[in-house]
Design a protein around this motif. Structure first.
Motif, PDB file in Angstrom:
ATOM      1  N   VAL A   1      -4.740  14.895 -14.569  1.00  0.00           N
ATOM      2  CA  VAL A   1      -5.428  15.654 -13.517  1.00  0.00           C
ATOM      3  C   VAL A   1      -4.516  15.866 -12.310  1.00  0.00           C
ATOM      4  N   HIS A   2      -3.628  14.907 -12.055  1.00  0.00           N
ATOM      5  CA  HIS A   2      -2.702  15.077 -10.936  1.00  0.00           C
ATOM      6  C   HIS A   2      -1.572  16.051 -11.277  1.00  0.00           C
TER       7      HIS A   2
ATOM      8  N   HIS B   1       0.822  -1.220   0.000  1.00  0.00           N
ATOM      9  CA  HIS B   1       0.000   0.000   0.000  1.00  0.00           C
ATOM     10  C   HIS B   1       0.858   1.275   0.000  1.00  0.00           C
ATOM     11  N   LEU B   2       1.771   1.365  -0.953  1.00  0.00           N
ATOM     12  CA  LEU B   2       2.649   2.534  -0.983  1.00  0.00           C
ATOM     13  C   LEU B   2       1.879   3.834  -1.228  1.00  0.00           C
ATOM     14  N   HIS B   3       0.774   3.762  -1.971  1.00  0.00           N
ATOM     15  CA  HIS B   3      -0.015   4.974  -2.199  1.00  0.00           C
ATOM     16  C   HIS B   3      -0.533   5.537  -0.875  1.00  0.00           C
ATOM     17  N   SER B   4      -1.008   4.664  -0.013  1.00  0.00           N
ATOM     18  CA  SER B   4      -1.496   5.121   1.293  1.00  0.00           C
ATOM     19  C   SER B   4      -0.357   5.692   2.127  1.00  0.00           C
ATOM     20  N   TRP B   5       0.816   5.088   2.029  1.00  0.00           N
ATOM     21  CA  TRP B   5       1.974   5.613   2.752  1.00  0.00           C
ATOM     22  C   TRP B   5       2.370   6.988   2.217  1.00  0.00           C
ATOM     23  N   HIS B   6       2.283   7.178   0.899  1.00  0.00           N
ATOM     24  CA  HIS B   6       2.555   8.496   0.318  1.00  0.00           C
ATOM     25  C   HIS B   6       1.603   9.541   0.890  1.00  0.00           C
ATOM     26  N   HIS B   7       0.322   9.203   0.899  1.00  0.00           N
ATOM     27  CA  HIS B   7      -0.678  10.158   1.380  1.00  0.00           C
ATOM     28  C   HIS B   7      -0.470  10.472   2.860  1.00  0.00           C
ATOM     29  N   ALA B   8      -0.173   9.446   3.644  1.00  0.00           N
ATOM     30  CA  ALA B   8       0.062   9.663   5.073  1.00  0.00           C
ATOM     31  C   ALA B   8       1.284  10.559   5.293  1.00  0.00           C
ATOM     32  N   THR B   9       2.292  10.402   4.440  1.00  0.00           N
ATOM     33  CA  THR B   9       3.494  11.237   4.554  1.00  0.00           C
ATOM     34  C   THR B   9       3.178  12.691   4.229  1.00  0.00           C
ATOM     35  N   MET B  10       2.285  12.914   3.271  1.00  0.00           N
ATOM     36  CA  MET B  10       1.858  14.286   2.969  1.00  0.00           C
ATOM     37  C   MET B  10       1.200  14.920   4.191  1.00  0.00           C
TER      38      MET B  10
ATOM     39  N   LEU C   1      -1.911  18.631 -13.231  1.00  0.00           N
ATOM     40  CA  LEU C   1      -2.513  19.959 -13.122  1.00  0.00           C
ATOM     41  C   LEU C   1      -2.542  20.416 -11.660  1.00  0.00           C
ATOM     42  N   LEU C   2      -2.774  19.474 -10.764  1.00  0.00           N
ATOM     43  CA  LEU C   2      -2.774  19.806  -9.341  1.00  0.00           C
ATOM     44  C   LEU C   2      -1.424  20.355  -8.892  1.00  0.00           C
ATOM     45  N   LEU C   3      -0.355  19.869  -9.518  1.00  0.00           N
ATOM     46  CA  LEU C   3       0.987  20.279  -9.112  1.00  0.00           C
ATOM     47  C   LEU C   3       1.252  21.754  -9.381  1.00  0.00           C
ATOM     48  N   TYR C   4       0.570  22.340 -10.368  1.00  0.00           N
ATOM     49  CA  TYR C   4       0.759  23.770 -10.617  1.00  0.00           C
ATOM     50  C   TYR C   4       0.366  24.580  -9.382  1.00  0.00           C
ATOM     51  N   ALA C   5      -0.745  24.206  -8.768  1.00  0.00           N
ATOM     52  CA  ALA C   5      -1.179  24.909  -7.555  1.00  0.00           C
ATOM     53  C   ALA C   5      -0.249  24.608  -6.390  1.00  0.00           C
ATOM     54  N   VAL C   6       0.148  23.347  -6.255  1.00  0.00           N
ATOM     55  CA  VAL C   6       0.960  22.944  -5.101  1.00  0.00           C
ATOM     56  C   VAL C   6       2.330  23.611  -5.129  1.00  0.00           C
ATOM     57  N   PHE C   7       3.012  23.539  -6.265  1.00  0.00           N
ATOM     58  CA  PHE C   7       4.338  24.158  -6.341  1.00  0.00           C
ATOM     59  C   PHE C   7       4.237  25.684  -6.345  1.00  0.00           C
ATOM     60  N   GLY C   8       3.120  26.210  -6.840  1.00  0.00           N
ATOM     61  CA  GLY C   8       2.899  27.652  -6.727  1.00  0.00           C
ATOM     62  C   GLY C   8       2.798  28.078  -5.270  1.00  0.00           C
ATOM     63  N   GLU C   9       2.078  27.300  -4.473  1.00  0.00           N
ATOM     64  CA  GLU C   9       1.982  27.591  -3.039  1.00  0.00           C
ATOM     65  C   GLU C   9       3.345  27.475  -2.363  1.00  0.00           C
ATOM     66  N   THR C  10       4.139  26.522  -2.814  1.00  0.00           N
ATOM     67  CA  THR C  10       5.491  26.372  -2.260  1.00  0.00           C
ATOM     68  C   THR C  10       6.303  27.639  -2.468  1.00  0.00           C
TER      69      THR C  10
ATOM     70  N   LEU D   1       5.948  14.290  -3.698  1.00  0.00           N
ATOM     71  CA  LEU D   1       5.403  12.935  -3.631  1.00  0.00           C
ATOM     72  C   LEU D   1       4.386  12.687  -4.747  1.00  0.00           C
ATOM     73  N   PHE D   2       3.563  13.697  -5.047  1.00  0.00           N
ATOM     74  CA  PHE D   2       2.599  13.532  -6.134  1.00  0.00           C
ATOM     75  C   PHE D   2       3.308  13.353  -7.478  1.00  0.00           C
TER      76      PHE D   2
END
Length: 277
Positions: free
Chosen positions: A154-155, A91-100, A157-166, A139-140
């Motif tokens: 779709v993921h 379940h590496l996806h769940s581990w990724h999300h938990a790390t976020m 596209l999400l990174l544009y907002a995330v790295f912009g916030e960074t 991680l994404f």
């Protein structure tokens, strides 16, 4: 997050955070602009610290809820990282999300320390927020191997907002209290929140037909949708800023003359770093 609810949960978190930050920063900016008419009662240092402590506590709580949901929810790894029977990672996806969620919890913890003690510099909270957003995007970015074309799109596209916030949070380390940067971060946070919901509807539609994840036309439509989400976020932040600014100015104009006189001495104090939380 491999479900509709798994995307709705962080989506709601970021959407609420973006709206809350917009209201908070709008109030603080409006009170700084109206110092001459007794604004210190609305945004004193003590009240700002209390708000920061409450906000950090809420973020820490939801981060813990997110980590527990990823680990112990339906189909979660339950703290098992490696399956020794099948000899593969579990379940590496769940581990990724938990790390976020973990990194946002670290940000909240540092923010609590900063605003309840004198043990760390004030700018450290913005640094930790920038790191939390960067870790989410990092991680994404490496979370999409072997997925369908539309799923990856779709993921990304999400990174544009995330790295912009960074980037914005990092700039706030050096330009704390800059309302343009603050509202830009609010806008991108709202975009991230609404886009998480969009991803949930696209990949895990609760009702109606499923999307064709290999259709190029769907990619074009989703890209246009992202622009609509950005426009919606800009509209929400702008409207909230205008409403809050007008409300603060209107309230301060109604300050009784006697109270105004009592506040004048306090308003002569120079603005300190604590006032730019």
């Amino acid at each position: 997050m491999g479900s509709f609810r798994g995307h709705a949960l962080p989506g709601t978190f970021f959407l609420v955070a973006g709206i809350w930050w917009t209201v908070k920063y709008s109030i603080w900016h409006a009170t700084r602009r109206n110092k001459g008419i007794g604004s210190t009662r609305l945004a004193s240092r003590a009240s700002q610290r209390r708000l920061e402590i409450i906000e950090s506590s809420v973020i820490l709580f939801f981060s813990l809820v997110g980590m527990l949901a990823e680990q112990f929810g339906s189909g979660g790894p339950k703290l098992q990282l490696y399956d020794f029977v099948e000899k593969h990672w579990d379940h590496l996806h769940s581990w990724h999300h938990a790390t976020m969620y973990l990194f946002f919890g670290l940000f909240a913890t540092v923010s609590l320390i900063i605003h309840t003690t004198e043990a760390a510099p004030l700018a450290l909270d913005r640094l930790m927020l920038a790191i939390a957003f960067f870790n989410e995007g990092f991680l994404f970015l490496y979370h999409l191997h072997g997925r369908s074309m539309l799923d990856v799109h779709v993921h990304l596209l999400l990174l544009y907002a995330v790295f912009g916030e960074t980037l914005v949070a990092f700039l706030e380390i050096f330009h704390r209290g800059n309302i343009i940067l603050e509202l830009l971060r609010c806008t991108l946070t709202v975009v991230q929140g609404t886009w998480f919901w969009e991803v949930g509807f696209v990949l895990y539609p609760p009702r109606g037909p499923e999307w064709d994840l290999k259709d190029p036309n769907n990619m074009m439509f989703i890209t246009m949708c992202y622009s609509w989400h950005l426009a919606f976020a800009m509209l929400i932040v702008s409207v909230l800023y205008c409403i809050v600014s007008c409300a603060v100015h209107s309230r301060l104009k109604k300050t009784p003359p006697v109270e105004m006189g009592l506040l004048k001495a306090r308003e002569r104090d120079p603005e300190s770093e604590d006032e730019l939380m």
